[in-house]
Write a protein that holds these residues in place. Structure first.
Motif, PDB file in Angstrom:
ATOM      1  N   THR A 134     -26.815   8.143  -3.519  1.00 60.01           N
ATOM      2  CA  THR A 134     -24.830   9.368  -3.724  1.00 60.01           C
ATOM      3  C   THR A 134     -25.731  10.816  -2.909  1.00 60.01           C
ATOM      4  O   THR A 134     -25.097  11.387  -2.987  1.00 60.01           O
ATOM      5  CB  THR A 134     -24.862   8.492  -4.351  1.00 60.01           C
ATOM      6  OG1 THR A 134     -25.211   9.382  -5.844  1.00 60.01           O
ATOM      7  CG2 THR A 134     -24.153   7.442  -4.851  1.00 60.01           C
ATOM      8  N   ASN A 135     -26.860  11.523  -3.327  1.00 60.47           N
ATOM      9  CA  ASN A 135     -27.331  12.785  -3.377  1.00 60.47           C
ATOM     10  C   ASN A 135     -27.858  12.612  -1.766  1.00 60.47           C
ATOM     11  O   ASN A 135     -27.158  13.414  -0.657  1.00 60.47           O
ATOM     12  CB  ASN A 135     -28.223  12.796  -3.731  1.00 60.47           C
ATOM     13  CG  ASN A 135     -28.422  13.308  -5.339  1.00 60.47           C
ATOM     14  OD1 ASN A 135     -26.653  13.598  -5.432  1.00 60.47           O
ATOM     15  ND2 ASN A 135     -28.966  13.064  -5.905  1.00 60.47           N
ATOM     16  N   GLY A 179     -24.649  12.708   0.648  1.00 59.57           N
ATOM     17  CA  GLY A 179     -23.691  13.902   0.226  1.00 59.57           C
ATOM     18  C   GLY A 179     -22.803  14.425   1.421  1.00 59.57           C
ATOM     19  O   GLY A 179     -23.315  14.457   2.296  1.00 59.57           O
ATOM     20  N   PRO A 180     -22.182  15.421   1.011  1.00 65.29           N
ATOM     21  CA  PRO A 180     -21.141  16.086   1.426  1.00 65.29           C
ATOM     22  C   PRO A 180     -21.456  16.894   3.069  1.00 65.29           C
ATOM     23  O   PRO A 180     -21.555  17.451   3.890  1.00 65.29           O
ATOM     24  CB  PRO A 180     -20.519  16.883   0.953  1.00 65.29           C
ATOM     25  CG  PRO A 180     -20.045  16.095  -0.539  1.00 65.29           C
ATOM     26  CD  PRO A 180     -21.340  15.285  -0.581  1.00 65.29           C
ATOM     27  N   GLY A 183     -16.218   6.435  -4.160  1.00 63.40           N
ATOM     28  CA  GLY A 183     -16.267   6.849  -4.781  1.00 63.40           C
ATOM     29  C   GLY A 183     -16.001   6.435  -6.311  1.00 63.40           C
ATOM     30  O   GLY A 183     -16.941   7.190  -7.307  1.00 63.40           O
ATOM     31  N   GLY A 240     -20.059   6.591  -6.994  1.00 60.27           N
ATOM     32  CA  GLY A 240     -20.686   8.112  -7.420  1.00 60.27           C
ATOM     33  C   GLY A 240     -20.405   8.559  -6.011  1.00 60.27           C
ATOM     34  O   GLY A 240     -21.765   9.922  -6.242  1.00 60.27           O
ATOM     35  N   PHE A 241     -20.257   8.222  -5.391  1.00 58.59           N
ATOM     36  CA  PHE A 241     -20.474   9.033  -3.928  1.00 58.59           C
ATOM     37  C   PHE A 241     -19.361   9.991  -3.831  1.00 58.59           C
ATOM     38  O   PHE A 241     -18.113  10.090  -4.503  1.00 58.59           O
ATOM     39  CB  PHE A 241     -20.427   8.444  -2.497  1.00 58.59           C
ATOM     40  CG  PHE A 241     -21.048   7.469  -2.408  1.00 58.59           C
ATOM     41  CD1 PHE A 241     -21.751   7.888  -1.648  1.00 58.59           C
ATOM     42  CD2 PHE A 241     -21.030   6.148  -2.715  1.00 58.59           C
ATOM     43  CE1 PHE A 241     -23.217   7.154  -0.869  1.00 58.59           C
ATOM     44  CE2 PHE A 241     -22.350   5.256  -2.547  1.00 58.59           C
ATOM     45  CZ  PHE A 241     -23.283   5.844  -1.643  1.00 58.59           C
ATOM     46  N   ASP A 242     -19.712  11.422  -3.460  1.00 57.36           N
ATOM     47  CA  ASP A 242     -18.635  12.392  -2.932  1.00 57.36           C
ATOM     48  C   ASP A 242     -17.856  12.211  -1.642  1.00 57.36           C
ATOM     49  O   ASP A 242     -19.098  12.480  -0.706  1.00 57.36           O
ATOM     50  CB  ASP A 242     -19.034  14.093  -3.452  1.00 57.36           C
ATOM     51  CG  ASP A 242     -18.030  15.106  -3.298  1.00 57.36           C
ATOM     52  OD1 ASP A 242     -17.201  14.953  -3.284  1.00 57.36           O
ATOM     53  OD2 ASP A 242     -19.011  16.345  -3.284  1.00 57.36           O
ATOM     54  N   VAL A 243     -16.925  12.135  -1.016  1.00 55.63           N
ATOM     55  CA  VAL A 243     -16.481  11.620  -0.808  1.00 55.63           C
ATOM     56  C   VAL A 243     -15.479  13.267   0.079  1.00 55.63           C
ATOM     57  O   VAL A 243     -14.077  12.393  -0.513  1.00 55.63           O
ATOM     58  CB  VAL A 243     -15.441  10.406   0.101  1.00 55.63           C
ATOM     59  CG1 VAL A 243     -15.190  10.068   1.795  1.00 55.63           C
ATOM     60  CG2 VAL A 243     -17.252   9.897  -0.223  1.00 55.63           C
ATOM     61  N   PRO A 244     -16.054  14.046   0.775  1.00 54.68           N
ATOM     62  CA  PRO A 244     -14.264  14.976   1.818  1.00 54.68           C
ATOM     63  C   PRO A 244     -12.968  14.393   2.344  1.00 54.68           C
ATOM     64  O   PRO A 244     -13.578  13.597   2.603  1.00 54.68           O
ATOM     65  CB  PRO A 244     -14.844  15.910   2.107  1.00 54.68           C
ATOM     66  CG  PRO A 244     -16.753  16.521   1.352  1.00 54.68           C
ATOM     67  CD  PRO A 244     -16.580  14.777   1.299  1.00 54.68           C
ATOM     68  N   GLN A 253     -22.284   6.831   6.346  1.00 54.33           N
ATOM     69  CA  GLN A 253     -21.620   7.695   6.032  1.00 54.33           C
ATOM     70  C   GLN A 253     -21.216   8.882   7.688  1.00 54.33           C
ATOM     71  O   GLN A 253     -21.785   8.561   8.202  1.00 54.33           O
ATOM     72  CB  GLN A 253     -22.021   9.067   5.217  1.00 54.33           C
ATOM     73  CG  GLN A 253     -21.562  10.719   5.055  1.00 54.33           C
ATOM     74  CD  GLN A 253     -22.670  11.428   4.504  1.00 54.33           C
ATOM     75  OE1 GLN A 253     -23.285  11.947   6.006  1.00 54.33           O
ATOM     76  NE2 GLN A 253     -22.317  12.773   4.018  1.00 54.33           N
ATOM     77  N   ARG A 313     -19.072  11.994   9.127  1.00 48.94           N
ATOM     78  CA  ARG A 313     -19.110  13.914   8.418  1.00 48.94           C
ATOM     79  C   ARG A 313     -18.912  14.330   9.886  1.00 48.94           C
ATOM     80  O   ARG A 313     -19.388  14.139  11.195  1.00 48.94           O
ATOM     81  CB  ARG A 313     -19.911  14.156   7.422  1.00 48.94           C
ATOM     82  CG  ARG A 313     -20.822  14.362   7.938  1.00 48.94           C
ATOM     83  CD  ARG A 313     -21.368  14.102   7.436  1.00 48.94           C
ATOM     84  NE  ARG A 313     -23.790  15.455   7.130  1.00 48.94           N
ATOM     85  CZ  ARG A 313     -23.609  15.750   6.557  1.00 48.94           C
ATOM     86  NH1 ARG A 313     -24.029  15.825   5.246  1.00 48.94           N
ATOM     87  NH2 ARG A 313     -25.364  15.502   7.006  1.00 48.94           N
TER      88      ARG A 313
END
Length: 310
Positions: A93-94, A97-98, A200, A203-207, A232, A234
């Protein structure tokens, strides 16, 4: 001599026994039509059939898959990563990351505990995360759609539930759903099920302008999970970048889909315990396969999305 079974033999034996119990004699029956028959669930095949050319998306069908990006080709002919260079699964998850990048963006290797790792980064001009959310909800309803992704290696696709006509967001069409696929990874035929999870909740941060496609990968025949995948997507320059990760040999059990397991056997396969332990050769081939399919589809995805997403 120590004749006690090894951990690998225990896994193999349990998987084979569970598959036999699940499938029973129907796996070897040739009677048709019936639930799980070839007529009902379709067969696998290479390339495109004549009828596929009548599909409304036929102009996107290519005879061959595009090459992988040069970074993937270079990693393929190079050595495997050393175990101490590979990020552990707990850091995924890190690593995805975004913002920022991981220590490894393209490569393959194996950790000391046997977990196999694959990473691939693909730059995709004109592509957005929304296009990939649509694609993962749309492509698995029939083999011809799945072949758009990798016409050389993709042979079969089906869904646990076809949600393509539902009036719901594209992401909801695949998250919580399961796809069943037959494909070649290198020279080895794989029959897999992929259960898509909500990133989510893991633990993932998903903008809003990104997406993470998270899946639990398992055998379509034996009720055994093999590992995890995550893609991912982005924004990057005038399009997007996809950062893919695979962690395999992280096993578990799942409730089998009886129809799809029977269908998988009827397509000509049988439970091969060797498929339940992934080695470096398959990891290397998977890295190349991922680089090829993502690069190939990215070139046509903007037009495909514009034509069929509404």
């Amino acid at each position: 001599m120590d004749r006690r079974p090894t951990r690998r033999q225990i896994v193999f034996g349990a998987a084979a026994a569970m598959a036999a119990a699940v499938l029973g004699p129907s796996a070897k029956s040739s009677a048709a039509p019936e639930a799980g028959s070839t007529e009902e669930c379709g067969g696998r095949y290479q390339g495109y059939r004549e009828g596929d050319r009548d599909r409304p998306y036929a102009r996107y069908m290519a005879d061959r898959t595009a090459p992988a990006p040069a970074t993937v080709e270079d990693a393929y002919v190079g050595p495997a990563l050393t175990p101490d260079a590979i990020p552990g699964f707990a850091s995924i998850t890190n690593d995805l990351g975004p913002v920022g990048y991981s220590s490894i963006e393209t490569g393959y290797g194996q950790l000391a505990d046997g977990v196999v790792f694959v990473a691939v980064r693909t730059v995709m001009p004109r592509v957005t995360a929304a296009m990939w959310d649509w694609w993962f909800g749309w492509h698995s309803t029939e083999a011809a759609r799945y072949k758009l992704w990798h016409p050389d290696a993709h042979l079969y696709a089906a869904l646990a539930e076809d949600r393509t006509a539902f009036d719901i967001p594209d992401r909801a069409k695949y998250v919580g759903n399961t796809t069943f696929v037959d494909e070649y990874v290198g020279p080895k035929l794989q029959q897999l099920m992929i259960g898509f999870r909500d990133p989510g909740l893991h633990g993932f941060d998903v903008p809003a302008d990104q997406t993470v496609v998270l899946g639990r990968v398992g055998s379509a025949i034996a009720p055994v999970d093999l590992g995890w995948l995550a893609h991912q997507i982005r924004p990057f320059d005038d399009g997007a970048e996809m950062r893919s990760r695979f962690y395999l040999n992280l096993r578990g059990l799942h409730v089998p889909d009886l129809k799809q397991a029977t269908c998988a056997v009827r397509r000509g396969a049988s439970v091969d315990p060797a498929d339940l332990v992934v080695g470096l050769d398959l990891a290397r081939d998977l890295m190349l396969h991922c680089g090829q399919e993502m690069n190939h589809l990215a070139a046509l995805l903007p037009e495909l999305y514009a034509e069929f997403s509404s």
